[in-house]
Design an enzyme around this catalytic site. Structure first.
Site, PDB file in Angstrom:
ATOM      1  N   ASN A 166      -6.108   8.388  -2.145  1.00 21.36           N
ATOM      2  CA  ASN A 166      -5.152   7.471  -2.762  1.00 21.36           C
ATOM      3  C   ASN A 166      -5.457   7.226  -4.236  1.00 21.36           C
ATOM      4  OD1 ASN A 166      -3.344   6.786  -0.638  1.00 21.36           O
ATOM      5  ND2 ASN A 166      -4.986   5.614   0.339  1.00 21.36           N
TER       6      ASN A 166
ATOM      7  N   HIS B 105       3.608   5.314  -0.166  1.00 20.48           N
ATOM      8  CA  HIS B 105       3.427   3.871   0.011  1.00 20.48           C
ATOM      9  C   HIS B 105       4.623   3.069  -0.503  1.00 20.48           C
ATOM     10  CE1 HIS B 105      -1.246   4.050   0.599  1.00 20.48           C
ATOM     11  NE2 HIS B 105      -0.560   4.798   1.450  1.00 20.48           N
TER      12      HIS B 105
ATOM     13  N   CYS C 152      -0.084  11.609   3.769  1.00 22.56           N
ATOM     14  CA  CYS C 152      -0.297  10.197   4.097  1.00 22.56           C
ATOM     15  C   CYS C 152      -0.053  10.038   5.596  1.00 22.56           C
ATOM     16  CB  CYS C 152       0.660   9.316   3.296  1.00 22.56           C
ATOM     17  SG  CYS C 152       0.508   7.547   3.619  1.00 22.56           S
TER      18      CYS C 152
ATOM     19  N   ARG D 100     -13.438  -0.755  -4.486  1.00 23.84           N
ATOM     20  CA  ARG D 100     -12.273  -1.236  -3.752  1.00 23.84           C
ATOM     21  C   ARG D 100     -12.286  -2.758  -3.682  1.00 23.84           C
ATOM     22  NH1 ARG D 100     -10.333   0.345   2.441  1.00 23.84           N
ATOM     23  NH2 ARG D 100      -8.621  -1.157   2.511  1.00 23.84           N
TER      24      ARG D 100
ATOM     25  N   TYR E 212       3.857  -1.170   3.581  1.00 25.33           N
ATOM     26  CA  TYR E 212       3.520  -1.393   2.171  1.00 25.33           C
ATOM     27  C   TYR E 212       4.637  -2.119   1.420  1.00 25.33           C
ATOM     28  CZ  TYR E 212      -0.713   1.391   2.456  1.00 25.33           C
ATOM     29  OH  TYR E 212      -1.966   1.844   2.774  1.00 25.33           O
TER      30      TYR E 212
END
Length: 421
Positions: free
Chosen positions: A144, A194, A164, A90, A244
């Site tokens: 995700n 998102h 989500c 990440r 987002y």
């Protein structure tokens, strides 16, 4: 009833377990299996999870294992919350795109594509093993990028629904602003994972009066501050975008910010170390307050509702989920995965009708849907050309020089997770 959580060693898990304990009448669990290859983390999380069940007098048992086949055998539902490559991957997703002046984020843009390429093959292998042991089991995906992962599962013929926490988080915020209980708030929630907008807010159900205009008039400053977007933009749009959308509506501003502050991955990694130290305390028998800052707020309540509805145990009648479009949004392909209100039951999720979508939002949805199609092709079949095409198609990238440079960086940083590389 047996539920399995793949990625059960996540620091998220006590949030989920707390929800299972509090809402046991909605979802009566006899066995909860936490599966994770990280044995040390699993031991800490499993210990706290058992103490949470004991504190709340939950009669079910919690077992832990590093063996996937043992974990999913006989499960009625399997929840996926894994992170291939961990926080280290990440950290890369959030940093190397910045070298090209593009947003670095784990689910959006180039970083989101990298995560999809790492994740899809692993998730499909897990799902195949679930199907071999129990073909009737439901797969609930919280991993995700949820839209791409859910589409991969559905195209492979699995019984899957994506989940989500954005919608339930907004529902809770709007309920507090309106002075009503959260279950009373129904969102006209439309988009892709998102990439969503609230085009209506109704108190009392899908047929109730839309109070969104009044909500924006009375509380627009608070909502805009939470989203970190200008109040004037919300007034102009007349809808409420998810946070987002800031990556799209304020891309260059976000890139400047990300280049001058620690990555979110670094913050989360430090938080996880602190949480795991807390979890090791044998006196701790409830989720710590710090967990609320980790992310995933209200995930447990959404997961309980969804699992209960899929398994025939109740749950709320309408839920925001990720599932096949099948004509709901006529400007998208039927096999696009959309995030909308749906009626959820033992046969799966059936999207509710959606009012015509303004071209301002429909155009961006169509663009990102095309990207998600190309991203899934790259995840399933590999190859630098497919990676380049997916990057070129993304509205946050779009220029061939950026796509060329990002493709090389993506492959270099993820080679160990890409079998074809």
């Amino acid at each position: 009833m047996k539920l399995t959580v793949v990625g059960g060693g996540s620091t998220y898990t006590p949030e989920l377990v707390d929800g299972f304990a509090r809402l046991r009448d909605t979802l009566p669990i006899e066995e909860l299996v936490l599966m994770d290859p990280a044995e040390d983390r699993l031991a800490l999380v499993g210990g706290l999870s058992r103490r949470i069940f004991a504190r709340q007098d939950h009669p079910g048992r919690i077992t832990t294992t590093t063996a996937l086949d043992r974990a999913v055998d006989g499960a009625d539902a399997v929840l996926l919350q894994l992170r291939v490559g961990g926080q280290a991957a990440r950290e890369q997703d959030e940093t190397w795109p910045l070298d090209c002046g593009c947003v670095g984020q784990e689910t959006t843009g180039a970083g989101g594509l990298a995560k999809a390429l790492r994740t899809v093959p692993v998730v499909l292998d897990i799902a195949d093993r679930v199907r071999r042991t129990n073909p009737d089991a439901w797969i609930i995906d919280f991993t995700n990028p949820v839209g791409i992962v859910t589409r991969a599962l559905l195209e492979a013929g699995h019984k899957a629904v994506g989940l989500c926490n954005v919608a339930i988080g907004l529902q809770r915020k709007f309920a507090a602003l309106l002075g009503v209980e959260p279950p009373e708030v129904h969102l006209d929630h439309v988009g892709l994972n998102h990439l969503t907008w609230e085009t209506g807010v109704r108190v009392g159900g899908p047929e109730a009066e839309d109070v969104l205009p009044g909500l924006l008039t009375d509380h627009g400053d608070t909502i805009a501050s939470d989203l970190r977007l200008p109040r004037a933009l919300l007034n102009n749009l007349g809808v409420i975008p998810s946070y987002y959308l800031r990556y799209y509506y304020a891309h260059d501003e976000v890139v400047r910010e990300l280049g001058t502050q620690p990555s979110r991955a670094a913050e989360v990694a430090a938080m996880e170390r602190e949480l795991l130290t807390m979890y090791a305390d044998p006196a701790l028998d409830e989720k710590p307050e710090l967990l609320a800052k980790r992310g995933g707020a209200y995930y447990s309540e959404a997961a309980v509702d969804l699992a209960a509805a899929l398994l025939g145990g109740g749950g709320t009648p309408y839920q925001v989920v990720n599932t096949y479009n099948r004509g709901t949004l006529p400007f998208l392909p039927d096999d696009a995965v959309i995030e909308v209100q749906a009626a959820v039951g033992a046969k799966g999720a059936s999207p509710l009708p959606v009012s015509p979508v303004d071209p301002l939002y429909a155009g961006l949805m169509a663009n990102v849907t095309a990207y998600e199609h190309l991203a899934l092709e790259a995840a399933l079949h590999g190859g630098r050309t497919r990676v380049f095409q997916a990057l070129l198609s993304h509205p946050l990238i779009g220029q061939y020089e950026y796509a060329e440079a990002l493709a090389d960086r993506l492959i270099a940083h993820n080679r160990e997770h890409l079998a074809w590389a």
